[in-house]
Design a protein around this motif. Structure first.
Motif, short mmCIF file in Angstrom:
data_model
loop_
_atom_site.label_atom_id
_atom_site.label_comp_id
_atom_site.label_asym_id
_atom_site.label_seq_id
_atom_site.Cartn_x
_atom_site.Cartn_y
_atom_site.Cartn_z
N TYR A 173 0.51 -1.02 -0.20
CA TYR A 173 0.09 -0.07 -0.23
C TYR A 173 0.65 1.11 -0.09
O TYR A 173 0.73 2.16 -0.38
CB TYR A 173 -1.28 0.19 1.47
CG TYR A 173 -1.60 0.79 1.37
CD1 TYR A 173 -3.09 0.84 0.08
CD2 TYR A 173 -2.07 2.24 1.53
CE1 TYR A 173 -4.15 2.01 0.84
CE2 TYR A 173 -3.37 3.29 1.83
CZ TYR A 173 -3.60 2.77 1.09
OH TYR A 173 -5.14 3.40 1.17
N LYS A 174 1.82 1.13 0.86
CA LYS A 174 3.12 1.92 0.70
C LYS A 174 3.72 2.68 -0.81
O LYS A 174 3.33 3.46 -1.15
CB LYS A 174 4.42 2.07 1.49
CG LYS A 174 5.30 3.04 2.10
CD LYS A 174 6.17 2.55 3.24
CE LYS A 174 6.90 4.31 3.06
NZ LYS A 174 7.93 4.22 4.05
N GLU A 175 3.76 1.23 -1.63
CA GLU A 175 4.37 1.88 -2.79
C GLU A 175 3.48 2.56 -3.75
O GLU A 175 2.86 3.59 -4.46
CB GLU A 175 4.66 0.57 -3.76
CG GLU A 175 5.96 -0.10 -2.83
CD GLU A 175 6.79 -1.41 -3.42
OE1 GLU A 175 5.65 -2.07 -4.31
OE2 GLU A 175 7.34 -1.94 -2.86
N LEU A 176 1.79 2.37 -3.69
CA LEU A 176 0.96 2.46 -4.70
C LEU A 176 0.19 3.77 -3.80
O LEU A 176 0.36 4.73 -4.99
CB LEU A 176 -0.81 1.54 -3.76
CG LEU A 176 -1.64 2.29 -4.55
CD1 LEU A 176 -1.90 2.11 -5.86
CD2 LEU A 176 -3.15 1.31 -3.90
N THR A 177 0.07 4.08 -3.13
CA THR A 177 0.07 5.61 -2.21
C THR A 177 1.09 6.62 -2.86
O THR A 177 1.37 7.81 -3.20
CB THR A 177 -0.33 5.93 -0.92
OG1 THR A 177 1.10 5.31 -0.68
CG2 THR A 177 -1.53 5.36 -0.72
N ALA A 178 2.77 6.20 -2.52
CA ALA A 178 3.61 6.77 -3.31
C ALA A 178 3.09 7.19 -5.02
O ALA A 178 3.62 8.19 -5.00
CB ALA A 178 4.68 6.18 -3.01
N ALA A 179 3.27 5.93 -5.06
CA ALA A 179 2.75 6.14 -7.14
C ALA A 179 1.49 7.11 -7.79
O ALA A 179 1.74 8.32 -8.13
CB ALA A 179 2.71 5.10 -7.55
N LEU A 180 0.72 6.68 -6.84
CA LEU A 180 -0.04 8.26 -6.70
C LEU A 180 -0.03 9.33 -6.78
O LEU A 180 -0.78 10.24 -7.16
CB LEU A 180 -1.39 7.46 -6.09
CG LEU A 180 -2.14 6.27 -5.95
CD1 LEU A 180 -3.09 5.77 -5.50
CD2 LEU A 180 -2.38 5.63 -7.90
N ASP A 181 0.54 9.03 -5.63
CA ASP A 181 1.78 10.81 -4.77
C ASP A 181 1.72 11.72 -6.41
O ASP A 181 1.42 12.82 -6.20
CB ASP A 181 2.15 10.98 -3.51
CG ASP A 181 0.74 10.94 -2.67
OD1 ASP A 181 0.13 10.74 -2.31
OD2 ASP A 181 1.74 10.36 -1.92
N LYS A 182 2.36 10.71 -7.00
CA LYS A 182 3.34 10.69 -7.70
C LYS A 182 2.26 11.57 -9.10
O LYS A 182 2.57 12.39 -9.83
CB LYS A 182 4.40 10.38 -8.30
CG LYS A 182 5.34 10.54 -7.46
CD LYS A 182 6.58 9.44 -7.93
CE LYS A 182 7.57 8.76 -6.56
NZ LYS A 182 8.23 8.14 -6.85
N ILE A 183 2.05 10.07 -9.43
CA ILE A 183 0.70 10.80 -10.61
C ILE A 183 -0.70 12.13 -10.40
O ILE A 183 -0.16 13.08 -11.10
CB ILE A 183 -0.15 9.04 -10.77
CG1 ILE A 183 0.55 8.09 -10.85
CG2 ILE A 183 -1.14 9.32 -11.41
CD1 ILE A 183 0.01 6.83 -11.28
#
Length: 427
Positions: A173-183
């Motif tokens: 989930y941490k990897e997911l939200t990190a990617a979504l934050d960048k997007i």
């Protein structure tokens, strides 16, 4: 396909003549009707259009044991099936087997419309998926047989992820939200990094169950809402964080047209039924022209560190208590949902009804994601008044209040608990 639970009120009128017909044992537990000459099977058009050969195979298996048996099939669309069933159950012309969406079972079980079954007489019953097993179980008895399942997965656009340097699906989930934050930062506030409809209670409750919470819990035969528990609140707060951070669409919408919105090209990800991504990239829905061949499913990671528990949709097969041939009905169901039937259903892209077959799909790259996602699942409270909870849209109202900021998470959950408690134990 979205399957909504019918209200128990909708079948109340047919029950005056059913109540006297119930009994212990039922299909799979007695030999009643074993020598019947005809069997009537109601299925939805899914079987008629997509796997008619499996229906024929089940017919042949039963007719081999019972020469001369005539098997009649009737097929219905999901929108009108239950109205026709309710009408016929008030007569003496009930079908012997009927397909139900798994969320439709409860209202009928509560009112005594289906015969109890002996699960030991159905292949693979000891390994039925938890969510499907729950859908056919009421007050400790089994009233149906799981047919097939459909799960939920995350789906995102590879091009948008790659634009921020992410080349592989997130595992945590941490990897997911990190990617979504960048997007989200790159695309701006007119774009939804994650298009998550606020009123989508299937997704929201996945957060609740991932956090160790529940919609309601049972003790001593009584159900009590538990959305205000610390665990449930933790899940609801994370759901709100998702909506606040990544959802920049209309925050009063449900999920019914999510695949259409996704096809407009203004969002990067959805958490949805497994068919929605493929439907969104269909040329008639891909209005942006950017989705075809550019979407990727992955198992939704949960904030807990485990895979997100998902709601399992799907179908069950039941035997109306007024069937004249319950023993033959049970035989037909077993022939249709047994080992060979499950293999046929999997070949058509469905998830099986049991953990043993599900495990075989995990080794195939084409099916590994939905199969893995389905291993962790949840189902609605099997409480007598659950139909009234859904009819009143209590969860959707709570989520909209949370998502729009009209109420705090705590206040909305407390109000929802009170509303649920008023009806959840009412038959």
């Amino acid at each position: 396909m979205k399957r909504k639970l019918i209200s128990a009120i909708g079948i109340a009128g047919m029950m005056f003549s059913i109540a006297a017909c119930g009994g212990e044992g039922g299909s799979g537990g007695s030999d009643k009707g074993a020598d019947a000459k005809e069997l009537t099977v109601w299925l939805t058009v899914d079987a008629q259009n997509n796997w008619p050969e499996l229906v024929k195979a089940a017919d042949a298996a039963v007719q081999k044991k019972h020469p001369g048996l005539k098997i009649n099939h009737e097929y219905y669309g999901w929108p009108d099936k239950n109205a026709k069933l309710d009408a016929v159950l008030a007569t003496d012309k009930a079908p012997d087997v009927v397909e139900m969406g798994n969320t439709e079972m409860l209202g009928y079980m509560v009112k005594g419309a289906f015969a109890p079954l002996d699960p030991g007489k159905f292949d693979g019953s000891d390994a039925w998926l938890d969510g499907l097993k729950a859908s056919v179980t009421y007050e400790g008895k089994t009233y149906g047989v799981p047919y097939y399942a459909g799960g939920r997965v995350a789906n995102w656009r590879k091009d948008v992820a790659a634009s921020v340097g992410v080349k592989t699906p997130p595992k945590t989930y941490k990897e997911l939200t990190a990617a979504l934050d960048k997007i989200q930062k790159k695309q701006g506030d007119k774009f939804s990094a994650w298009y998550q409809p606020t009123r989508d209670w299937y997704a929201a409750m996945s957060f609740v169950y991932d956090a160790g919470g529940a919609i309601a819990t049972e003790s001593g035969g009584q159900w009590k809402a538990s959305l205000s528990s610390p665990e449930s609140l933790k899940g609801l707060k994370e759901f709100k964080n998702v909506v606040d951070s990544y959802m920049h669409g209309d925050k009063t919408k449900d999920e019914s047209d999510r695949y259409i919105v996704y096809g407009q090209g203004k969002s990067a990800m959805i958490f949805a039924a497994a068919w929605e991504g493929a439907t969104a990239e269909d040329p008639k829905n891909d209005k942006s022209g950017k989705l075809k061949g550019n979407l990727e499913n992955f198992v939704m990671p949960g904030p807990s560190g485990k895979n997100m528990p998902v709601f399992l949709g799907g179908s069950d097969l039941a035997v109306p208590v007024k069937s004249d041939a319950p023993a033959l009905a049970a035989e037909w169901i077993n022939a249709f949902t047994g080992s060979s039937g499950q293999k046929g259903l999997m070949a058509k892209g469905n998830l099986p009804n049991n953990k043993t077959d599900l495990a075989t799909l995990k080794s195939d790259p084409k099916t590994a994601v939905p199969a893995t996602a389905a291993e962790s699942n949840w189902f609605v409270p099997m409480a007598p008044g659950w139909g009234q909870v859904e009819k009143a849209q209590i969860l959707q109202t709570m989520l909209q209040s949370i998502g729009t900021g009209k109420k705090s998470v705590e206040a909305a959950a407390k109000e929802a608990d009170a509303a649920i408690d008023k009806v959840i134990n009412t038959k």
